[in-house]
Design an enzyme around this catalytic site. Structure first.
Site, PDB file in Angstrom:
ATOM      1  N   CYS A 176       1.884  -0.415  -0.886  1.00  0.00           N
ATOM      2  CA  CYS A 176       2.325   0.607   0.061  1.00  0.00           C
ATOM      3  C   CYS A 176       3.286   0.017   1.081  1.00  0.00           C
ATOM      4  CB  CYS A 176       1.133   1.228   0.775  1.00  0.00           C
ATOM      5  SG  CYS A 176       0.089   2.188  -0.345  1.00  0.00           S
ATOM      6  N   PRO A 177       4.309   0.739   1.412  1.00  0.00           N
ATOM      7  CA  PRO A 177       4.613   2.141   1.103  1.00  0.00           C
ATOM      8  C   PRO A 177       5.521   2.331  -0.104  1.00  0.00           C
ATOM      9  CG  PRO A 177       6.119   1.439   2.797  1.00  0.00           C
ATOM     10  CD  PRO A 177       5.229   0.244   2.467  1.00  0.00           C
TER      11      PRO A 177
END
Length: 123
Positions: A11-12
């Site tokens: 992430c992201p």
């Protein structure tokens, strides 16, 4: 059916990659997403469902005891998308009305405070 592999991404990045791929799809098309980072799977599910996409498991991709995941993300039909946009606009209009009322109440409170201040009474 379009496919995207976010294996090895954390992430992201998976969300950014999937968002870009979804923006290229037409109504009622499906994107197959494969990855190996469990927080990304949870984030993708939540984000896509919040934005009106249908999210299902890609059962043939998941192996027992494996951290890999497979998701089928289907875009909304044109009719569903226009209903979602209309709902979003209504909520936005309601928020604007609430803010205007709040600003108006603040102005009225400020005006009444000015009339009661000791300096104003001495004049």
């Amino acid at each position: 059916m379009k496919r995207v592999d976010v294996t090895g991404e954390v992430c992201p990045r998976p969300a950014l990659i999937v968002r870009r791929e979804l923006s290229d799809l037409d109504a009622d098309e499906t994107l197959v997403v494969e990855g190996d980072y469990p927080p990304a799977e949870r984030n993708l599910r939540r984000s896509c469902e919040t934005h009106g996409f249908e999210v299902r498991d890609a059962d043939d991709r998941v192996e027992p005891g494996d951290d890999t995941f497979g998701l089928l993300i289907t875009t909304a039909s044109d009719e569903t998308a226009s209903d979602q946009n209309s709902s979003d606009e209504t909520a936005s209009d309601q928020n604007s009305s609430d803010e205007t009322a709040s600003d108006q109440n603040s102005s009225e409170e400020g005006a009444s405070d000015e009339a009661v201040t000791p300096d104003a009474a001495e004049d």
